[in-house]
Scaffold this motif. Structure first.
Motif, PDB file in Angstrom:
ATOM      1  N   ASP A   1      11.711  91.110 -34.764  1.00  0.00           N
ATOM      2  CA  ASP A   1      11.202  92.412 -35.223  1.00  0.00           C
ATOM      3  C   ASP A   1      10.810  93.284 -34.032  1.00  0.00           C
ATOM      4  OD1 ASP A   1      11.531  91.720 -37.863  1.00  0.00           O
ATOM      5  OD2 ASP A   1       9.409  91.292 -38.221  1.00  0.00           O
ATOM      6  N   ILE A   2      10.128  92.698 -33.065  1.00  0.00           N
ATOM      7  CA  ILE A   2       9.723  93.434 -31.858  1.00  0.00           C
ATOM      8  C   ILE A   2      10.967  93.921 -31.120  1.00  0.00           C
ATOM      9  CG2 ILE A   2       8.629  93.231 -29.586  1.00  0.00           C
ATOM     10  CD1 ILE A   2       6.645  91.234 -30.958  1.00  0.00           C
ATOM     11  N   LYS A   3      11.943  93.032 -30.964  1.00  0.00           N
ATOM     12  CA  LYS A   3      13.182  93.396 -30.266  1.00  0.00           C
ATOM     13  C   LYS A   3      13.881  94.543 -30.989  1.00  0.00           C
ATOM     14  CE  LYS A   3      17.479  91.387 -28.489  1.00  0.00           C
ATOM     15  NZ  LYS A   3      18.390  92.426 -28.929  1.00  0.00           N
ATOM     16  N   ARG A   4      13.974  94.444 -32.302  1.00  0.00           N
ATOM     17  CA  ARG A   4      14.634  95.484 -33.096  1.00  0.00           C
ATOM     18  C   ARG A   4      13.895  96.824 -32.957  1.00  0.00           C
ATOM     19  NH1 ARG A   4      13.917  93.595 -38.020  1.00  0.00           N
ATOM     20  NH2 ARG A   4      15.015  91.718 -37.448  1.00  0.00           N
ATOM     21  N   ASN A   5      12.564  96.781 -33.010  1.00  0.00           N
ATOM     22  CA  ASN A   5      11.781  98.008 -32.839  1.00  0.00           C
ATOM     23  C   ASN A   5      12.028  98.634 -31.474  1.00  0.00           C
ATOM     24  OD1 ASN A   5      10.640  97.926 -35.342  1.00  0.00           O
ATOM     25  ND2 ASN A   5       8.599  97.366 -34.653  1.00  0.00           N
ATOM     26  N   LEU A   6      12.031  97.808 -30.439  1.00  0.00           N
ATOM     27  CA  LEU A   6      12.221  98.327 -29.087  1.00  0.00           C
ATOM     28  C   LEU A   6      13.635  98.865 -28.885  1.00  0.00           C
ATOM     29  CD1 LEU A   6      10.197  95.829 -26.880  1.00  0.00           C
ATOM     30  CD2 LEU A   6       9.594  98.147 -27.542  1.00  0.00           C
TER      31      LEU A   6
ATOM     32  N   THR B   1       3.235 104.122 -16.793  1.00  0.00           N
ATOM     33  CA  THR B   1       4.080 104.883 -17.714  1.00  0.00           C
ATOM     34  C   THR B   1       5.512 104.865 -17.197  1.00  0.00           C
ATOM     35  OG1 THR B   1       3.612 106.960 -16.577  1.00  0.00           O
ATOM     36  CG2 THR B   1       2.263 106.440 -18.512  1.00  0.00           C
ATOM     37  N   GLY B   2       6.437 104.968 -18.114  1.00  0.00           N
ATOM     38  CA  GLY B   2       7.846 104.976 -17.751  1.00  0.00           C
ATOM     39  C   GLY B   2       8.707 105.166 -18.988  1.00  0.00           C
ATOM     40  N   ILE B   3       9.990 104.962 -18.801  1.00  0.00           N
ATOM     41  CA  ILE B   3      10.965 105.111 -19.880  1.00  0.00           C
ATOM     42  C   ILE B   3      11.506 103.729 -20.240  1.00  0.00           C
ATOM     43  CG2 ILE B   3      13.190 106.147 -20.530  1.00  0.00           C
ATOM     44  CD1 ILE B   3      11.020 108.237 -19.996  1.00  0.00           C
ATOM     45  N   LEU B   4      11.515 103.417 -21.532  1.00  0.00           N
ATOM     46  CA  LEU B   4      12.133 102.162 -21.976  1.00  0.00           C
ATOM     47  C   LEU B   4      13.621 102.279 -21.694  1.00  0.00           C
ATOM     48  CD1 LEU B   4      11.882  99.402 -23.292  1.00  0.00           C
ATOM     49  CD2 LEU B   4      12.151 100.506 -25.497  1.00  0.00           C
ATOM     50  N   GLU B   5      14.088 101.506 -20.716  1.00  0.00           N
ATOM     51  CA  GLU B   5      15.450 101.679 -20.225  1.00  0.00           C
ATOM     52  C   GLU B   5      16.476 100.837 -20.974  1.00  0.00           C
ATOM     53  OE1 GLU B   5      16.977 102.497 -15.849  1.00  0.00           O
ATOM     54  OE2 GLU B   5      16.386 100.412 -16.111  1.00  0.00           O
ATOM     55  N   GLU B   6      16.154  99.566 -21.180  1.00  0.00           N
ATOM     56  CA  GLU B   6      17.146  98.681 -21.788  1.00  0.00           C
ATOM     57  C   GLU B   6      16.481  97.496 -22.464  1.00  0.00           C
ATOM     58  OE1 GLU B   6      21.508  97.399 -20.186  1.00  0.00           O
ATOM     59  OE2 GLU B   6      20.229  98.555 -18.848  1.00  0.00           O
ATOM     60  N   THR B   7      17.154  96.955 -23.482  1.00  0.00           N
ATOM     61  CA  THR B   7      16.699  95.717 -24.110  1.00  0.00           C
ATOM     62  C   THR B   7      17.790  94.666 -23.930  1.00  0.00           C
ATOM     63  OG1 THR B   7      17.600  96.348 -26.265  1.00  0.00           O
ATOM     64  CG2 THR B   7      15.289  96.890 -25.849  1.00  0.00           C
ATOM     65  N   TYR B   8      17.363  93.456 -23.690  1.00  0.00           N
ATOM     66  CA  TYR B   8      18.256  92.315 -23.526  1.00  0.00           C
ATOM     67  C   TYR B   8      17.837  91.257 -24.537  1.00  0.00           C
ATOM     68  CZ  TYR B   8      19.672  94.511 -19.154  1.00  0.00           C
ATOM     69  OH  TYR B   8      20.163  95.390 -18.232  1.00  0.00           O
ATOM     70  N   PRO B   9      18.590  90.161 -24.660  1.00  0.00           N
ATOM     71  CA  PRO B   9      18.236  89.141 -25.657  1.00  0.00           C
ATOM     72  C   PRO B   9      16.805  88.602 -25.528  1.00  0.00           C
ATOM     73  CG  PRO B   9      20.460  88.776 -24.913  1.00  0.00           C
ATOM     74  CD  PRO B   9      19.897  89.880 -24.044  1.00  0.00           C
TER      75      PRO B   9
END
Length: 92
Positions: A9-14, A37-45
């Motif tokens: 769920d956390i991964k999906r939200n991010l 502070t920053g920009i959420l750049e990428e999600t990985y497994p």
């Protein structure tokens, strides 16, 4: 099994927040809390990457695991129009 569902769920939200401005609070050790502070750049497994604002930080990127959000080692807030919304609060 509930923890595995919470992590996904956390991964999906991010994944839906990639490109958003994020405020992150992390445990800096010795009872210190680090706020960045920053920009959420990428999600990985297993992890996600935040590209930090260069004016405030000496390094460019940080990565944390979804478990860090679940255990509240890291708190994430999405910054939108002077509002901050906490990421990772889920009902059991």
């Amino acid at each position: 099994m509930a923890a595995k569902n919470a992590l996904s769920d956390i991964k999906r939200n991010l994944e839906g927040l990639v490109g958003e401005k994020i405020l992150l609070r992390a445990n800096g050790g010795r009872r210190k809390t680090v706020e960045r502070t920053g920009i959420l750049e990428e999600t990985y497994p297993s992890v996600f990457v935040v590209k930090l604002d260069q004016s405030e930080n000496s390094f460019k990127r940080v990565s944390y695991s979804y478990a860090d959000v679940l255990t509240e080692t890291v708190e994430l807030m999405v910054c939108r129009d002077d509002m901050q919304v906490k990421v990772g609060e889920f009902e059991e």
